[in-house]
Write a protein that holds these residues in place. Structure first.
Motif, short mmCIF file in Angstrom:
data_model
loop_
_atom_site.label_atom_id
_atom_site.label_comp_id
_atom_site.label_asym_id
_atom_site.label_seq_id
_atom_site.Cartn_x
_atom_site.Cartn_y
_atom_site.Cartn_z
N ARG A 126 0.90 -1.21 0.33
CA ARG A 126 0.04 0.03 0.00
C ARG A 126 0.88 1.33 0.02
O ARG A 126 0.44 2.33 -0.96
CB ARG A 126 -1.14 0.11 1.18
N VAL A 143 2.62 1.60 -3.40
CA VAL A 143 1.65 2.10 -4.52
C VAL A 143 1.46 3.23 -4.28
O VAL A 143 1.50 4.22 -5.14
CB VAL A 143 0.46 1.13 -4.40
N ARG A 144 1.03 3.92 -2.94
CA ARG A 144 0.76 5.48 -2.61
C ARG A 144 1.94 6.43 -3.21
O ARG A 144 1.94 7.33 -3.77
CB ARG A 144 0.45 5.60 -1.05
N ALA A 187 2.22 6.41 -7.19
CA ALA A 187 1.04 7.22 -7.57
C ALA A 187 1.35 8.80 -7.29
O ALA A 187 1.05 9.81 -8.07
CB ALA A 187 -0.42 7.01 -6.82
N GLU A 243 -4.08 9.19 -9.00
CA GLU A 243 -4.63 8.52 -7.82
C GLU A 243 -4.67 7.46 -7.60
O GLU A 243 -4.67 6.67 -9.06
CB GLU A 243 -6.31 9.32 -7.98
N VAL A 244 -4.57 6.60 -6.81
CA VAL A 244 -4.42 5.22 -6.58
C VAL A 244 -5.56 4.48 -7.06
O VAL A 244 -5.61 3.47 -7.96
CB VAL A 244 -4.20 4.71 -4.99
#
Length: 94
Positions: free
Chosen positions: A64, A67-68, A71, A77-78
């Motif tokens: 998580r 990925v954030r 992005a 945006e995710v």
């Protein structure tokens, strides 16, 4: 018991400053362009607004966070990334 508010990931990556859009008011065209028809029309919307529903996915915290961060670095945006990946996956077929 008082909890301190943790900074958002985007603020941490930007050095703790709030996003520029929160401080900057929308710009107006220069006075020389107002009322003369020189202002370009807003860009055409490619996709009409579609109804969205929430999809919850359980992932490890490290995934998580990675990925954030990616992005934020790419300015997307995710949820947009996930939607695109799901559409690609569906279009591959069986």
């Amino acid at each position: 018991m008082t909890r301190s508010k943790r900074p958002k990931l985007g603020e941490v990556l930007r050095g703790g400053e709030p996003p520029a859009t929160a401080l900057t008011p929308p710009s107006e065209p220069p006075a020389s362009q107002q009322g003369r028809g020189e202002v370009s029309p807003p860009p055409a919307i490619e996709n009409p607004v579609e109804k969205m529903v929430q999809l919850n996915v359980t992932v490890p915290p490290e995934l998580r966070r990675a990925v954030r961060i990616k992005a934020l670095q790419e300015g997307v945006e995710v949820s947009t990334v996930v939607r695109e990946l799901l559409r690609e996956w569906l279009s591959r077929g069986s």
